[in-house]
Design a protein around this motif. Structure first.
Motif, PDB file in Angstrom:
ATOM      1  N   PHE A 157       0.866  -1.185   0.000  1.00 54.91           N
ATOM      2  CA  PHE A 157       0.000   0.000   0.000  1.00 54.91           C
ATOM      3  C   PHE A 157       0.894   1.224   0.000  1.00 54.91           C
ATOM      4  O   PHE A 157       2.102   1.139   0.273  1.00 54.91           O
ATOM      5  N   HIS A 158       0.309   2.352  -0.311  1.00 59.45           N
ATOM      6  CA  HIS A 158       1.046   3.610  -0.152  1.00 59.45           C
ATOM      7  C   HIS A 158       0.071   4.720   0.223  1.00 59.45           C
ATOM      8  O   HIS A 158      -1.116   4.657  -0.102  1.00 59.45           O
ATOM      9  N   VAL A 159       0.576   5.690   0.952  1.00 54.85           N
ATOM     10  CA  VAL A 159      -0.236   6.838   1.355  1.00 54.85           C
ATOM     11  C   VAL A 159       0.436   8.080   0.786  1.00 54.85           C
ATOM     12  O   VAL A 159       1.629   8.298   0.996  1.00 54.85           O
ATOM     13  N   ASN A 160      -0.326   8.882   0.043  1.00 54.97           N
ATOM     14  CA  ASN A 160       0.230  10.122  -0.506  1.00 54.97           C
ATOM     15  C   ASN A 160       0.118  11.248   0.499  1.00 54.97           C
ATOM     16  O   ASN A 160      -0.813  11.279   1.309  1.00 54.97           O
ATOM     17  N   ARG A 172      -7.150  17.160   8.012  1.00 53.72           N
ATOM     18  CA  ARG A 172      -6.430  17.088   6.747  1.00 53.72           C
ATOM     19  C   ARG A 172      -6.126  18.495   6.215  1.00 53.72           C
ATOM     20  O   ARG A 172      -5.020  18.765   5.745  1.00 53.72           O
ATOM     21  N   ASP A 173      -7.111  19.384   6.309  1.00 52.31           N
ATOM     22  CA  ASP A 173      -6.918  20.744   5.790  1.00 52.31           C
ATOM     23  C   ASP A 173      -5.777  21.464   6.500  1.00 52.31           C
ATOM     24  O   ASP A 173      -5.192  22.411   5.992  1.00 52.31           O
ATOM     25  N   GLN A 174      -5.486  20.969   7.700  1.00 50.49           N
ATOM     26  CA  GLN A 174      -4.425  21.573   8.487  1.00 50.49           C
ATOM     27  C   GLN A 174      -3.061  21.013   8.070  1.00 50.49           C
ATOM     28  O   GLN A 174      -2.020  21.421   8.588  1.00 50.49           O
ATOM     29  N   GLY A 175      -3.065  20.039   7.135  1.00 47.80           N
ATOM     30  CA  GLY A 175      -1.804  19.534   6.594  1.00 47.80           C
ATOM     31  C   GLY A 175      -1.408  18.168   7.114  1.00 47.80           C
ATOM     32  O   GLY A 175      -0.294  17.719   6.877  1.00 47.80           O
ATOM     33  N   ILE A 176      -2.307  17.518   7.846  1.00 46.93           N
ATOM     34  CA  ILE A 176      -1.971  16.185   8.369  1.00 46.93           C
ATOM     35  C   ILE A 176      -2.615  15.131   7.466  1.00 46.93           C
ATOM     36  O   ILE A 176      -3.808  15.191   7.181  1.00 46.93           O
ATOM     37  N   THR A 177      -1.806  14.182   7.018  1.00 47.08           N
ATOM     38  CA  THR A 177      -2.312  13.097   6.183  1.00 47.08           C
ATOM     39  C   THR A 177      -3.069  12.108   7.063  1.00 47.08           C
ATOM     40  O   THR A 177      -2.647  11.822   8.181  1.00 47.08           O
ATOM     41  N   ILE A 227      -6.665  11.805   2.335  1.00 49.83           N
ATOM     42  CA  ILE A 227      -7.347  10.961   3.314  1.00 49.83           C
ATOM     43  C   ILE A 227      -7.544   9.618   2.637  1.00 49.83           C
ATOM     44  O   ILE A 227      -8.257   9.509   1.642  1.00 49.83           O
ATOM     45  N   LEU A 228      -6.852   8.617   3.158  1.00 55.56           N
ATOM     46  CA  LEU A 228      -6.941   7.289   2.575  1.00 55.56           C
ATOM     47  C   LEU A 228      -7.781   6.401   3.489  1.00 55.56           C
ATOM     48  O   LEU A 228      -7.546   6.346   4.690  1.00 55.56           O
ATOM     49  N   GLY A 229      -8.756   5.722   2.894  1.00 51.15           N
ATOM     50  CA  GLY A 229      -9.605   4.826   3.679  1.00 51.15           C
ATOM     51  C   GLY A 229      -9.145   3.394   3.532  1.00 51.15           C
ATOM     52  O   GLY A 229      -8.632   3.001   2.487  1.00 51.15           O
TER      53      GLY A 229
END
Lengths: 238, 324
Positions: A23-26, A185-190, A30-32
């Motif tokens: 898997f990968h997270v960009n 997320r809008d605050q910059g946290i993945t 927001i990845l579910g």
């Protein structure tokens, strides 16, 4: 790419909880993570957060191999998490729970005064300022989940792992949780989240990974995933 | 620095502590010999209970290794008592116990609950039997005679350890260290995930508590003329600090002191007044305390204060006292 897992396997004796998963997270998404019960979703989170060491495979965070590191080290590298069944310091107040995370979780030190101010800021952020002096065990599940989020945010994460933060919440609580996650997320946290509440995951996620039998089966946008025949088969049977 | 500031913000407790130390320091000049001996026993249990509480209080890891750490100190004096001065023995007793605790910690602190309790108890027993075996098969002697300094010296050394253990416990309680131990006791997995190095803190806490037990043992050995492994590693030394801490309550620093003192006095009183029923009465007292005083004597006291402050006359008196 912020976080990446390759060939991840975790076996307990003969049982493969996670089997050759990738898997990968960009950054900034927001990845579910969805899948039937027992698919290995929580085990995957445990591998990432260091609670469990993988049998084989590698996990890379910010281009650094973090496989096999201890939870406290991974926390300081910038990965925060919440737990499926809340794991708070039950005998302590809401304030102290968050305060401890600031004291220990941040890679840079903070004065006592600044830390206290930061706790209030975070509690305000998750709308819990009026509960700051309440002992955790006197709180409802819904409120406890928000304390968990505040506590994980207090460690200043770049990536937040949310393990079913909406389970057991009533519809209006689910609504405010969704707003909170978008706000984070809008605050910059993945955000990487496991969730069973489909309505929430479909509307809040940018991308979804489907897990089945310990491995990643399908991934794509919510629309792609929900119309994918394999996913429908896994969830509803033939 | 913050700890010093905090201590200065509690002037009443600070003055009480200093006053207690001064009274205890001059007591042997005025008190009877018997009183000094009783005070020695009390100080020994205060030291053991307070050091036990430093680690086991916040973390809920119930250690029964106290007899092991204490016994190592006792035996050290039994073996080297003639060659070395008491302060050296006390420091070495503390140091060896620290080393032992780190070793045990590395091996066992991943164990939880009843497994940890049993393992630590096993360690004490292992030490006792190893020394017995060594003496019986290798040296061919059992037991040793100790001819140390008098009671007064033992008393002052113990008091010195009491001051050290109290200050240490206070510092631990009021710094990040104590916070980390508390987090481990509340939820170890969560503690690790918010950045607490749980292994490091557990071993450090366990080691710290062992130091004072070893030092107390090295000093106390001088109270007994004859020492063998059964006396040095008496299993009661593992159990009594736990009971005394529960008896006093662990929510505040005064709890273990209160528990150890009253428990020892009660024990002495019952032994001398009711020698035949002593164990029975002690057992009943313990059951009553555990059943009805979950927070120990501390809990009882705060409840009493609360009750009393509700009585009208006293309420008025307090109000008048405050306004004056």
């Amino acid at each position: 790419m912020l976080l990446q897992g390759e060939n991840l396997t975790k076996s307990y004796g003969g049982l493969m909880a996670v089997h050759d998963a990738a898997f990968h997270v960009n950054e900034g998404e927001i990845l579910g993570l969805i899948g039937p019960n027992g698919a290995g979703k929580t085990t995957l989170f445990n591998l990432i957060s260091g609670a469990v060491e993988p049998t084989s495979g590698t996990i890379t965070f910010k281009n650094e191999n973090i496989t096999g590191k201890k939870p406290h080290q991974i926390c300081k590298k910038g990965i925060g998490r919440t737990f499926q069944s809340s794991k708070l310091f039950n005998g302590m107040t809401v304030f102290d729970n968050v305060f401890m995370a600031i004291q220990f979780g941040q890679s840079t030190g903070m004065s006592d005064k600044d830390a206290r101010a930061r706790v209030l800021e975070l509690l305000d952020y998750v709308n819990l300022i009026h509960e700051q002096h309440t002992i955790i065990r006197d709180l409802s599940i819904g409120v406890q989940k928000r304390v968990e989020i505040a506590r994980s945010l207090a460690t200043k994460p770049d990536l937040l792992l949310l393990d079913e933060v909406m389970a057991g919440l009533n519809p209006s609580e689910v609504e405010s949780s969704m707003e909170l996650i978008s706000k984070i997320r809008d605050q910059g946290i993945t955000v990487f989240m496991i969730e069973h509440v489909m309505k929430a995951i479909m509307s809040v996620c940018d991308r979804i990974v489907v897990f089945h039998n310990g491995t990643n089966l399908v991934e794509g946008t919510p629309a792609e995933v929900s119309s994918n025949p394999t996913v429908i088969k896994v969830y509803l049977g033939e | 620095m913050q700890v010093v500031k905090k201590a200065l913000q509690q002037p009443v407790s600070l003055i009480l502590f200093i006053a207690a130390i001064i009274i205890l320091a001059i007591a042997p000049q005025y008190a009877k010999r018997y009183t000094v001996i009783s005070l020695i026993t009390i100080l020994m249990y205060v030291n053991l209970t307070m050091s036990w509480t430093i680690f086991s209080g916040p973390t809920n890891y119930i250690s029964l290794a106290s007899a092991g750490f204490f016994g190592v100190g006792v035996y050290l004096t039994a073996v080297f008592g003639r060659e070395l001065p008491l302060y050296a023995l006390a420091i070495m007793g503390g140091g060896i116990s620290l080393g032992l605790a780190i070793l045990i910690g590395l091996l066992t602190l991943r164990l939880k609950g009843v497994y940890f309790i049993l393992f630590t108890f096993g360690v004490s027993a292992l030490l006792r039997h190893s020394i017995s075996w060594w003496e019986a098969t290798i040296t061919g002697t059992v037991g040793r005679f100790v001819r140390g300094p008098g009671n007064e010296t033992v008393y002052y050394y113990l008091l010195g350890v009491t001051v050290l253990v109290f200050v240490t416990a206070y510092v631990v309680r009021n710094t990040k260290f104590g916070l980390a131990l508390q987090g481990i006791g509340e939820n170890e997995e969560a503690a690790a995930h918010i950045g607490i190095n749980v292994t490091l803190y557990k071993i450090a806490g366990f080691g710290l508590s062992a130091i004072f037990m070893g030092a107390t043992g090295a000093i106390m050995a001088n109270r007994w003329t004859y020492i063998d492994p059964t006396i040095a590693f008496n299993p009661l030394i593992s159990f009594l600090p736990v009971l005394m801490a529960i008896f006093g309550g662990t929510s505040r620093l005064a709890g273990p002191i209160l528990g150890a003192t009253i428990f020892t006095l009660l024990q002495e009183y019952l032994i001398t007044s009711y020698p035949y029923y002593y164990m029975l009465l002690m057992g009943i007292t313990l059951i009553v305390v555990i059943l009805f005083l979950p927070e120990g004597l501390l809990g009882l006291m705060s409840r009493l204060v609360e009750r009393l402050s509700r009585i009208k006359v006293i309420k008025e008196f307090i109000a008048r006292f405050r306004s004056a």
